[in-house]
Design an enzyme around this catalytic site. Structure first.
Site, short mmCIF file in Angstrom:
data_model
loop_
_atom_site.label_atom_id
_atom_site.label_comp_id
_atom_site.label_asym_id
_atom_site.label_seq_id
_atom_site.Cartn_x
_atom_site.Cartn_y
_atom_site.Cartn_z
N ASP A 128 0.83 -1.20 0.00
CA ASP A 128 0.00 0.00 0.00
C ASP A 128 0.87 1.25 0.00
OD1 ASP A 128 -2.67 1.37 0.47
OD2 ASP A 128 -1.50 2.10 2.17
N GLU A 171 1.09 -0.60 -5.33
CA GLU A 171 0.08 0.43 -5.51
C GLU A 171 0.81 1.75 -5.75
OE1 GLU A 171 -3.66 2.57 -3.23
OE2 GLU A 171 -1.68 2.42 -2.35
#
Length: 648
Positions: free
Chosen positions: A319, A373
């Protein structure tokens, strides 16, 4: 560096790419010496925290700024005089106690700074619970679960990812558990055909509403959902079903809570994080790791190996990678040319850390999957380190969900630009693999809407029964299918779907909090909608299952280099392309049947979005093949998929 062969436009930045490799090699040598291995280095979880030995147990903590340290808990009436740690090398404190660990005891480490006590949850704690004051307490926990299944190998299969959150996976107004997810949701995922689960919010976090992205305890599986053994059982059962499990790992930042997590752990801001402004993420109100500090690298790399080793996760979705890559965290920067990637704004220490992380993961678990990401499209993100890349297996195709939202939010259907759509879905970094998706959890958060809500809006509540007549719902269902099929087939070498979106789950995601009266209405999944024979949600689920089965039967996602555009006519809203052995033909026109024809081999119809079992009105479309020529007439807002055959 092969990265220059993949993308010759990087030639002016050859020195920057060389420096990327040099910094990586130099850091590895500093950490490991000449012949060391990352898998031997990243063993912090086997040394720090609580360790049961043959006839004694140890507790170790790294806290370089403290004057004294004590272990306190309900096993010693929260009085650390009998459990004082001894100072060791490099700020490591150690306690050795004869006998067995006091399993089940709540504990904290008491650190003395300037003569005052600081109470902290141990940094390597594997189980943490919230007390009555909503603060975190460590709990001494020894997992006992015995794994029964080997992790399935992905092999040449494309990752078909089901993004899931344990807590919201029940239809009831409460937080769901690992056990109930294993019993109730895993069978759904298996039936839908997904071969990979991506679990969110597993790393412990004080605020449920943070969606798991403000981590306090990096080695603790969230106790909201159950025990570590119950999470292990979930992963093991998924493996037994042939499903791999990825962890949504958060190494991009940490929660600011003092006492619960790492912030001011030893009384200083610089133990784990950067000092001053560089250590603060102003938008997220979180702390930022110092990726250039050896002890921090050790903590984070050990964390990755821990989740692979102890819980047997099959890889990670990282993330917030964009935030890690740049000093401004990518906020307000338009990445319009390559110079933006190789500037003083680039955090080279973070780039090196990500390279170390990928090498460790693939060294320890060769079949593991890593996904980045990154909204900035950093060159080489999903290329091997040996080629000059950063080492991820895949990057997320993050621009595509935004494209669809803008299309349905700001444009009419007849303004859909098929050449722009083709460009969005097919143009990506050369040689790098992507995970395509139409929407993830990001598009469902409060303040936004899922695609189905953008398409159906209020009528999703009143007109989704099979007997209602609604042009709005007809359009929503037709476009929901088209968006998914064209994204699925073109946008990447893998695919991701967020839990419930496969059947057009209504509304948005919003966790119980003070602002909504601690309401669970939007923090659950209404599975019964797709199970109700009287509602049209069942058609979208049937479509998604059939679409996923296309990949299982024909293995076409990975064949991006075999995509051939066969037909595009924007005024008619017609698009056709061949990928592998499959031919895809779309009519995006909102009202009219349209014809298409081009040279082709013989074909067999295998999929029709307009089929009645998918909530369509078909069969209405038709096709013909004669002597090397293919033609078809497609109903409005429909698509057909053909398999090329050898029969002429």
């Amino acid at each position: 560096m092969n990265i220059l062969e993949y993308d010759p436009y990087l030639e002016p930045f050859k020195e920057d790419l060389s420096k990327r490799l040099f910094d990586f090699a130099r850091t590895k040598k500093r950490l490991l010496g000449v012949d060391g291995r990352l898998t031997d280095f990243a063993n912090g979880y086997k040394y720090f925290g609580f360790q049961q030995e043959a006839d004694h147990w140890t507790f170790r903590e790294w806290a370089p700024n403290v004057e004294a340290a004590y272990l306190v808990g309900d096993f010693n009436d929260w009085d650390g005089k009998s459990h004082e740690l001894k100072a060791g090398y490099g700020g490591v404190w150690e306690l050795v106690v004869p006998g067995k660990l006091p399993v089940g005891s709540k504990v904290k480490v008491q650190l003395m700074v300037d003569g005052k006590p600081l109470y902290r949850v141990p940094s390597y704690m594997n189980y943490v619970v919230q007390n009555e004051r909503y603060e975190m307490d460590g709990v001494i926990y020894e997992p006992s679960y015995q794994f029964k299944h080997q992790a399935p190998a992905l092999g040449k299969e494309a990752p078909l990812i089901y993004e899931a959150h344990i807590g919201i996976s029940t239809e009831e107004y409460r937080i769901n558990s690992y056990r109930e997810f294993r019993e109730d949701v895993l069978p759904r995922i298996k039936a839908d055909g997904y071969n990979t689960i991506q679990l969110m919010a597993i790393m412990e976090h004080p605020l449920y509403a943070s969606f798991g992205y403000q981590v306090s305890n990096f080695y603790a599986a969230s106790s909201r959902f159950g025990t570590p053994d119950e999470l292990m059982a979930l992963i093991d059962e998924a493996h037994g079903m042939g499903i791999r499990v990825l962890l949504d790992v958060v190494h991009s930042h940490a929660v600011k809570n003092v006492g619960d997590g790492l912030n001011l752990f030893d009384g200083t801001t610089s133990q784990y994080f950067h000092e001053g402004e560089r250590g603060e993420h102003r938008e997220w109100n979180t702390k930022l790791f110092n990726y250039g500090k050896d002890e921090v690298i050790h903590f984070l790399l050990s964390n990755l190996k821990f989740w692979l080793d102890v819980y047997r996760f099959d890889g990670f979705r990282f993330d917030g990678v964009t935030s890690m890559l740049y000093h401004d965290h990518g906020l307000g920067t338009a990445f319009t040319d390559y110079s933006k990637y190789f500037s003083l704004n680039t955090d080279v220490e973070a780039v090196t850390y990500l390279m170390l992380a990928n090498e460790l993961i693939h060294e320890f678990r060769p079949g593991a999957t890593t996904i980045a990401e990154d909204m900035s499209a950093m060159p080489g993100m999903a290329l091997p380190i040996s080629d000059g890349g950063i080492g991820f297996d895949y990057r997320l195709s993050m621009g595509i969900p935004d494209y669809w939202i803008k299309q349905f939010k700001k444009k009419t259907d007849d303004q859909l630009d098929l050449m722009e759509l083709w460009w969005e879905l097919t143009i990506r970094r050369p040689g790098e693999k992507n995970i395509g998706y139409a929407e993830s959890h990001d598009q469902a958060l409060v303040g936004d809407k899922t695609l189905m809500m953008w398409l159906a809006d209020a009528e999703i509540y009143t007109k989704m029964d099979i007997h209602s007549q609604s042009l709005v719902i007809d359009r929503a269902i037709a476009l929901h299918k088209l968006v998914r099929l064209v994204t699925f087939s073109l946008a990447g070498e893998g695919y991701l779907n967020f839990m419930g979106n496969e059947f057009g789950h209504p509304e948005w995601l919003d966790f119980p909090r003070e602002g909504n009266g601690d309401d669970y209405q939007h923090a659950r999944r209404q599975w019964s909608l797709a199970e109700n024979e009287g509602l049209r949600f069942k058609y979208l689920l049937a479509f998604d299952q059939a679409m996923i089965a296309l990949e299982h039967d024909h293995d076409f996602l990975a064949k991006s280099n075999e995509v051939q555009q066969k037909w595009v006519k924007n005024e008619d809203k017609l698009l056709a392309y061949q990928k592998g052995e499959l031919l895809f033909v779309f009519n995006f026109h909102p009202t009219e049947m349209k014809q298409v024809s081009f040279a082709s081999g013989p074909v067999e119809l295998i999929f029709d979005t307009d089929d009645a079992k998918f909530g369509g009105f078909g069969p209405r479309s038709s096709f013909n093949y004669e002597a090397g020529s293919f033609s078809a007439e497609l109903a409005a807002r429909s698509a057909m998929v053909f398999k090329l055959t050898s029969k002429d």
